[in-house]
Design a protein around this motif. Structure first.
Motif, PDB file in Angstrom:
ATOM      1  N   LEU A  49       5.742   1.810  -2.259  1.00 35.73           N
ATOM      2  CA  LEU A  49       6.615   0.647  -2.208  1.00 35.73           C
ATOM      3  C   LEU A  49       7.770   0.865  -1.229  1.00 35.73           C
ATOM      4  CD1 LEU A  49       7.531  -2.073  -3.590  1.00 35.73           C
ATOM      5  CD2 LEU A  49       8.818  -0.652  -5.165  1.00 35.73           C
ATOM      6  N   ASP A  50       8.101  -0.171  -0.485  1.00 37.10           N
ATOM      7  CA  ASP A  50       9.236  -0.185   0.452  1.00 37.10           C
ATOM      8  C   ASP A  50       9.086   0.797   1.613  1.00 37.10           C
ATOM      9  OD1 ASP A  50      10.505  -2.201  -0.946  1.00 37.10           O
ATOM     10  OD2 ASP A  50      11.613  -0.809  -2.225  1.00 37.10           O
ATOM     11  N   THR A  51       7.855   1.034   2.023  1.00 38.14           N
ATOM     12  CA  THR A  51       7.614   1.847   3.222  1.00 38.14           C
ATOM     13  C   THR A  51       6.836   0.996   4.225  1.00 38.14           C
ATOM     14  OG1 THR A  51       5.540   2.748   2.349  1.00 38.14           O
ATOM     15  CG2 THR A  51       7.559   4.015   1.923  1.00 38.14           C
ATOM     16  N   PHE A  52       6.587   1.548   5.377  1.00 35.95           N
ATOM     17  CA  PHE A  52       5.761   0.898   6.390  1.00 35.95           C
ATOM     18  C   PHE A  52       4.562   1.797   6.643  1.00 35.95           C
ATOM     19  CE2 PHE A  52       9.876  -0.955   6.984  1.00 35.95           C
ATOM     20  CZ  PHE A  52       9.598  -2.284   7.283  1.00 35.95           C
ATOM     21  N   SER A  53       3.395   1.224   6.588  1.00 37.29           N
ATOM     22  CA  SER A  53       2.185   2.010   6.788  1.00 37.29           C
ATOM     23  C   SER A  53       1.786   2.006   8.256  1.00 37.29           C
ATOM     24  CB  SER A  53       1.042   1.451   5.946  1.00 37.29           C
ATOM     25  OG  SER A  53      -0.106   2.229   6.150  1.00 37.29           O
ATOM     26  N   THR A  54       1.275   3.126   8.699  1.00 34.70           N
ATOM     27  CA  THR A  54       0.787   3.232  10.067  1.00 34.70           C
ATOM     28  C   THR A  54      -0.732   3.413  10.089  1.00 34.70           C
ATOM     29  OG1 THR A  54       1.177   5.611  10.061  1.00 34.70           O
ATOM     30  CG2 THR A  54       2.938   4.204  10.934  1.00 34.70           C
ATOM     31  N   GLU A  55      -1.373   3.292   8.923  1.00 36.07           N
ATOM     32  CA  GLU A  55      -2.811   3.486   8.839  1.00 36.07           C
ATOM     33  C   GLU A  55      -3.482   2.393   8.017  1.00 36.07           C
ATOM     34  OE1 GLU A  55      -2.766   8.366   9.016  1.00 36.07           O
ATOM     35  OE2 GLU A  55      -2.897   7.385   7.063  1.00 36.07           O
ATOM     36  N   MET A  56      -4.724   2.104   8.395  1.00 35.02           N
ATOM     37  CA  MET A  56      -5.593   1.225   7.622  1.00 35.02           C
ATOM     38  C   MET A  56      -6.710   2.101   7.060  1.00 35.02           C
ATOM     39  SD  MET A  56      -7.948  -1.937   8.912  1.00 35.02           S
ATOM     40  CE  MET A  56      -9.308  -0.902   9.402  1.00 35.02           C
ATOM     41  N   TYR A  57      -7.132   1.825   5.833  1.00 32.04           N
ATOM     42  CA  TYR A  57      -8.089   2.683   5.142  1.00 32.04           C
ATOM     43  C   TYR A  57      -9.357   1.938   4.755  1.00 32.04           C
ATOM     44  CZ  TYR A  57      -3.680   5.149   4.520  1.00 32.04           C
ATOM     45  OH  TYR A  57      -2.467   5.740   4.738  1.00 32.04           O
ATOM     46  N   LEU A  58     -10.460   2.685   4.728  1.00 30.09           N
ATOM     47  CA  LEU A  58     -11.747   2.219   4.234  1.00 30.09           C
ATOM     48  C   LEU A  58     -12.230   3.261   3.230  1.00 30.09           C
ATOM     49  CD1 LEU A  58     -14.453   0.685   4.175  1.00 30.09           C
ATOM     50  CD2 LEU A  58     -15.066   1.867   6.289  1.00 30.09           C
ATOM     51  N   ILE A  59     -12.408   2.843   1.973  1.00 31.32           N
ATOM     52  CA  ILE A  59     -12.823   3.784   0.928  1.00 31.32           C
ATOM     53  C   ILE A  59     -14.313   4.086   1.053  1.00 31.32           C
ATOM     54  CG2 ILE A  59     -13.049   4.184  -1.553  1.00 31.32           C
ATOM     55  CD1 ILE A  59     -10.666   2.320  -1.983  1.00 31.32           C
ATOM     56  N   GLN A  60     -14.623   5.371   1.171  1.00 31.80           N
ATOM     57  CA  GLN A  60     -16.016   5.818   1.174  1.00 31.80           C
ATOM     58  C   GLN A  60     -16.477   6.095  -0.255  1.00 31.80           C
ATOM     59  OE1 GLN A  60     -16.767   9.540   3.149  1.00 31.80           O
ATOM     60  NE2 GLN A  60     -18.972   9.288   3.018  1.00 31.80           N
ATOM     61  N   SER A  61     -15.620   6.767  -1.032  1.00 32.83           N
ATOM     62  CA  SER A  61     -15.930   7.022  -2.436  1.00 32.83           C
ATOM     63  C   SER A  61     -14.630   7.224  -3.196  1.00 32.83           C
ATOM     64  CB  SER A  61     -16.840   8.248  -2.588  1.00 32.83           C
ATOM     65  OG  SER A  61     -16.173   9.418  -2.160  1.00 32.83           O
ATOM     66  N   GLY A  62     -14.690   6.954  -4.491  1.00 34.95           N
ATOM     67  CA  GLY A  62     -13.511   7.107  -5.335  1.00 34.95           C
ATOM     68  C   GLY A  62     -12.868   5.766  -5.653  1.00 34.95           C
ATOM     69  N   VAL A  63     -11.745   5.838  -6.354  1.00 32.43           N
ATOM     70  CA  VAL A  63     -11.032   4.645  -6.798  1.00 32.43           C
ATOM     71  C   VAL A  63      -9.562   4.766  -6.417  1.00 32.43           C
ATOM     72  CG1 VAL A  63     -10.352   3.256  -8.804  1.00 32.43           C
ATOM     73  CG2 VAL A  63     -12.597   4.369  -8.767  1.00 32.43           C
ATOM     74  N   VAL A  64      -9.033   3.695  -5.832  1.00 27.36           N
ATOM     75  CA  VAL A  64      -7.608   3.613  -5.509  1.00 27.36           C
ATOM     76  C   VAL A  64      -7.044   2.438  -6.294  1.00 27.36           C
ATOM     77  CG1 VAL A  64      -5.894   3.171  -3.698  1.00 27.36           C
ATOM     78  CG2 VAL A  64      -7.907   4.584  -3.197  1.00 27.36           C
TER      79      VAL A  64
END
Length: 135
Positions: A49-64
């Motif tokens: 929360l309240d940060t800026f992301s510099t990455e986009m993600y694609l989940i291969q396995s697991g749960v977020v």
């Protein structure tokens, strides 16, 4: 033509993003080629929360889990659970927009990611990508 199963998985998953599905095969291939792999352990944060992301993600396995911390609750308020094939953070990442949730790994998570600097390099190389992202 050889299509690696992981590349096929990545392209099918990324085609969920409106601008991505209309890109040429060359641009898609280079985008996928530039994605990096990493594995995170349970409790790791992709972003906070309240940060800026510099990455986009694609989940291969697991749960977020995407959650919001409410000050008057001891536990986070769960918004959604994301699984294999889910794209995380493609809007705020591209718009350099602040993040209003936490993204936390609920176990070991394997994912692919692409950094905003790489996207900016690809935008300079491919005018069609730059135009698609400007829409």
């Amino acid at each position: 033509m050889y299509d690696d199963p992981m590349k096929v998985f990545m392209e099918i998953s990324l085609n969920q993003i409106n601008f991505f599905k209309d890109l040429s095969k060359d641009i898609k291939n280079e985008w996928i080629f530039n994605m990096k792999h990493k594995q995170l352990e349970k409790g790791s944060l992709l972003y906070k929360l309240d940060t800026f992301s510099t990455e986009m993600y694609l989940i291969q396995s697991g749960v977020v889990e995407i959650a919001h911390n409410l000050k008057n609750l001891k536990e986070d308020f769960l918004i959604e659970r994301l699984y294999r094939g889910s794209i995380i953070n493609h809007n705020s990442f591209l718009l350099n927009d602040g993040i209003d949730t936490d993204a936390k790994c609920q176990g070991t998570v394997s994912l692919y990611y692409i950094h905003i600097d790489t996207i900016n390099m690809l935008r300079q190389k491919y005018i069609a990508l730059d135009n698609a992202l400007e829409k």
